[in-house]
Structure formats: C-alpha cells, structure tokens
Design an enzyme around this catalytic site. Structure first.
Site, PDB file in Angstrom:
ATOM      1  CB  ALA A 183      -0.944   0.001   1.191  1.00 59.46           C
ATOM      2  CB  THR A 184       4.258   2.126   1.146  1.00 54.43           C
ATOM      3  OG1 THR A 184       3.996   1.829   2.522  1.00 54.43           O
ATOM      4  CG2 THR A 184       5.190   3.321   1.051  1.00 54.43           C
TER       5      THR A 184
ATOM      6  CG  ASN B 245      -2.956   3.507  10.428  1.00 53.24           C
ATOM      7  OD1 ASN B 245      -3.519   4.450   9.870  1.00 53.24           O
ATOM      8  ND2 ASN B 245      -1.741   3.610  10.904  1.00 53.24           N
TER       9      ASN B 245
ATOM     10  CG  HIS C  52       1.172  -6.603   5.381  1.00 55.17           C
ATOM     11  ND1 HIS C  52       1.313  -6.181   6.673  1.00 55.17           N
ATOM     12  CD2 HIS C  52       1.375  -5.520   4.604  1.00 55.17           C
ATOM     13  CE1 HIS C  52       1.589  -4.885   6.665  1.00 55.17           C
ATOM     14  NE2 HIS C  52       1.626  -4.465   5.424  1.00 55.17           N
TER      15      HIS C  52
ATOM     16  CB  THR D 205       9.513  -9.432 -12.946  1.00 54.72           C
ATOM     17  OG1 THR D 205      10.379  -9.149 -14.055  1.00 54.72           O
ATOM     18  CG2 THR D 205       9.068 -10.878 -13.002  1.00 54.72           C
TER      19      THR D 205
ATOM     20  CB  CYS E  15       3.529   5.474  13.044  1.00 49.29           C
ATOM     21  SG  CYS E  15       2.978   4.048  12.140  1.00 49.29           S
TER      22      CYS E  15
HETATM   23  N1  PLP Z   1      -1.868   2.712   4.826  1.00 48.31           N
HETATM   24  C1  PLP Z   1      -2.341   2.298   5.993  1.00 48.31           C
HETATM   25  C2  PLP Z   1      -3.607   2.872   6.525  1.00 48.31           C
HETATM   26  C3  PLP Z   1      -1.661   1.320   6.721  1.00 48.31           C
HETATM   27  O1  PLP Z   1      -2.138   0.919   7.903  1.00 48.31           O
HETATM   28  C4  PLP Z   1      -0.463   0.802   6.196  1.00 48.31           C
HETATM   29  C5  PLP Z   1       0.253  -0.211   6.997  1.00 48.31           C
HETATM   30  O2  PLP Z   1       1.383  -0.328   7.141  1.00 48.31           O
HETATM   31  C6  PLP Z   1      -0.005   1.262   4.957  1.00 48.31           C
HETATM   32  C7  PLP Z   1      -0.735   2.225   4.302  1.00 48.31           C
HETATM   33  C8  PLP Z   1       1.250   0.752   4.337  1.00 48.31           C
HETATM   34  O3  PLP Z   1       1.045  -0.496   3.766  1.00 48.31           O
HETATM   35  P1  PLP Z   1       2.252  -1.439   3.313  1.00 48.31           P
HETATM   36  O4  PLP Z   1       2.824  -1.995   4.573  1.00 48.31           O
HETATM   37  O5  PLP Z   1       1.620  -2.484   2.450  1.00 48.31           O
HETATM   38  O6  PLP Z   1       3.201  -0.606   2.540  1.00 48.31           O
END
Ligand code: PLP
Length: 403
Positions: A75-76, A155, A205, A244, A330
């Site tokens: 998600a980052t 989160n 994850h 890839t 965090c």
């Molecule tokens: N956005 C939110 C709300 C999250 O809780 C997280 C968790 O780490 C992320 C983004 C980042 O996701 P990732 O660990 O897949 O990069």
C-alpha cells in the site's frame, strides 16, 4: 481451551498468512515459477493465468473490473502511485490536493513531496472521534483541485470515514477520489462504485495475505483516470507499474481476498462482540479510561484506549506476553505521541497513555479475558508506582505502533 502465550493483538500492524493462502501460493515458488510476461511457453502462460485469476478475485471483493487492478509492492507504493501519479498526470488541470491530517505517512509524505514541487495541499482536521466532515471536504475544494484522498479506516483509532458522502461531493465537483483502504478491505464491505472511489489502495498483509504485495484500483471509465507511472521499465501492468510480477504474492493476495469475502460478515460480527467484551472488561476493572476513535463507526477488531496516569510504553513493557501497540510515534524511534491522537485533539499526556488493540481471526474470548486481567493488574501497579514517586517510563521505543 488452553491459552497459548504470547497473545497476538496487533492485527492492525499485520496479520498472519492464512493456511489456505499459503497453500495457494506454494506451487508458484518452485513448480510454477514462470514469468507472467513470458508469452512463448507454458511456464509463462501458467503464471499469467494465475495472475489474471487473482486480479478477478480482488476485483470481486471491491466491485471493480479486473483490468482496473494494478499490482504493486504494497500500500505504500499504491498510495505513492495514486497521489503522485494523478498529480503529475493532471498538472495542466490544477495543482491542489485535499487530504486529512490522520492519513498514513504513505499519503501524507507523498503530499509533502508534491508541496515541495509546487503543489498545494489542504490537510483537513478530523473531529475528536477521527471523522472527516464531508462539508469540510466540500469547502476545501477549489477550481484548482485535482484529487481528494481520504482513508477508509484509520490504522490507529479505527474510525471509518463517511466515504459515500465524500464520494458524492467529489463526483458533483468532478474531482477524483483516492482512498487508502488498507485497514478496511476484507474487514468491512467495500464497493468502489457505491463509495464513489476512483483510486483505492490495498495490501495483502493486513488481510491474512503475504507481505510485500498490494494493489491499486484505478477507475477506467466514467471517468477514465489518467496516471503517470512512478516506476519505469518493461511496461508491465499496461504501463502503469513496471517490474516483473510477484506471482506467488499476487496469488496469495487473490486468495486472501476470496477468503475475506467468504468470512467477512460472520467474522466482523464475532470481532465486534470480542471488542465489546474487551472494552466492557476494561471499563469494569479499571477507572479513568478513555476510548479513542468513534464508538460506532470503527473497524470491528480495533480498540484504542487511553489509561489515564499510566505511561503507555511502560504498560507495554509490563505486558510482554501480549502483543499490542502504544499510541506513540508510528515508525520513528522518537518519543512523540502519535500524530493521529494529536490531530484528533487528545492532549499529549493522555496520548502517551494510549494502547491500540487489534483483534483478528485467531482472537478468542479467553485471550480477551486474560488481557483484561493483566491490564487491570498492571495499570493498578503502575499508577501506584507513579503516585509513590517512582519513574514510570520503561523505554521500549521499539514497540511503537506499526502500520
Ligand atoms: N496505509 C495504511 C492505513 C496502513 O495501515 C499501512 C500499513 O502499514 C499502509 C498504508 C502501508 O502499507 P504497506 O505496509 O503495504 O506498505
């Protein structure tokens, strides 16, 4: 049932891989190891078929077309691609973005970088419960606004945002809406059309899939979202994200989505009951406790509580057999209280006393009851130490809230 220690109650940080997910992934490491971009032989075809099946599983969970899913490393990356990708692609149209102060750093820091490059960003302050007022979004939009980014659920404090209303405002004003839906997908129903979302970030994850794989939903019609790729290379994912494909990870993400769709309704209800049991137990056994986040509009498995007069880090250290997170910064090693708690108006001293509990599929009533007992014991002990003049800070900066 015998209680197994340590107890994992940090499911907002990450979740274990579900056995079904692991089994689905297994063949794609050694037998079906092909490159999904290899078009001339069965190894490549098998990998590509697996990737397309996963795309369909994800699409099914969030109500979009498979072609609208772009695989990323998590998600980052999805947040970065959505925000910078839209900003660069729509530069001609405007230079203003709207987001909120309690977004994940992947969103906030993408916005900060854009500000350095001449974009302007409005950071909406949420209410005390962590809600973004849709009216504030409406007021923040200007003639130059190109994107609104509001997370589905927070989160740390678990608050679920009124995205449907925000989506309607964005549609009326013809502004794209991105949502970091990491914490909500697979936990609560999400449909991109109902919510009016044009771009959505998710990660495996947090939903019993593997780490290092995620996706970005990008709307392809009405409107067709234009995106500037952030990763240049072989033109994978229709040029939206080169590199890839992580086939085992993608298969795992797909299976995790399928599984979440099957168990979500019952599991959400079960988690809500367990969370209420935890909160009721805490309130019955400990005085001067405060709920952070919204009482009703919150993730089923999330509870965030301030234990007045007790340093959260010290409480964590005294509960070593229970994996929870504190309300402090965090990802950094600083001792600043969480920016989320600060943004919703919780005083620094109270923020330092906060603990995040993240309940998940394996959480049982026995675990909840054990945690209540241990908390009650330790809060009394730590408060007594403090009134007795002993230092209460036990360090442990490495156990801050992740994710
Ligand atoms: N956005 C939110 C709300 C999250 O809780 C997280 C968790 O780490 C992320 C983004 C980042 O996701 P990732 O660990 O897949 O990069």
């Amino acid at each position: 049932m015998t209680l197994k220690l340590p107890i994992y109650m940090d499911h907002n940080a990450t979740t274990p891989v579900a056995p079904e997910v692991f089994e689905a992934m297994r063949p794609y490491f050694m037998e079906q190891f092909g490159n999904a971009a290899s078009r001339n032989h069965p190894f490549g075809w098998a990998a590509e078929a697996a990737v397309e099946a996963a795309r369909a599983q994800i699409a099914q969970l969030i109500g979009c077309k498979p072609i609208e899913i772009v695989f990323t490393s998590g998600a980052t990356e999805s947040d970065n691609l959505a925000i910078k990708g839209v900003a660069y692609a729509c530069r001609e149209k405007g230079n203003h973005l709207v987001t909120c102060q309690i977004e994940h750093h992947a969103v906030l820091d993408s916005c900060k970088r854009l500000e350095k490059e001449g974009f302007q960003v409005t950071y909406i302050r949420p209410t005390r419960c962590g809600l973004v007022d849709p009216e504030d979004v409406a007021k923040a939009i200007t003639g130059k606004t190109i994107l609104v980014s509001v997370m589905l659920a927070n989160n740390e404090i678990g608050t679920i945002q009124p995205l449907e209303k925000i989506g309607r405002i964005c549609k009326e004003r013809e502004i794209l809406l991105h949502s970091d839906a990491v914490q909500g997908v697979g936990k609560v129903p999400v449909n991109v059309d109902t919510l009016g979302i044009d771009l959505l970030s998710l990660t495996a994850h947090k939903m019993y899939g593997p780490k290092g794989i995620g996706a970005l939903y990008v709307r392809m019609g009405n409107p067709r979202v234009k995106l500037t790729a952030q990763m240049d290379g072989g033109g994978h994912e229709k040029g939206r994200r080169s590199g890839t494909l992580n086939v085992p990870g993608i298969v795992g993400l797909g299976k995790a989505c399928e599984l979440a769709g099957q168990v979500m309704a019952d599991e959400a209800e079960r988690l809500r009951r367990l969370r209420e049991r935890l909160w009721a137990g805490i309130q019955a056994r400990i005085d001067r406790v405060h709920l952070n986040g919204h009482a009703r509009f919150r993730l089923p498995g999330n509870l965030n509580v301030s234990f007045e007069g007790v340093d959260g880090e010290s409480l964590l250290m005294s509960l070593k057999e229970v994996a929870v997170s504190s309300g402090s910064a965090c990802t950094s090693a600083s001792m600043e209280p969480s920016y989320v708690l600060k943004a919703v108006g919780i005083a620094k001293t109270l923020a330092h006393t906060s603990i995040r509990f993240g309940l998940g599929r394996a959480t049982s009533e026995e675990e909840v009851d054990y945690v209540v007992e241990r908390l009650a014991e330790q809060v009394v002990r730590l408060r007594a130490m403090q009134t007795g003049g002993y230092g209460v800070h036990a360090g442990g900066a490495d156990r801050k809230a992740a994710g």
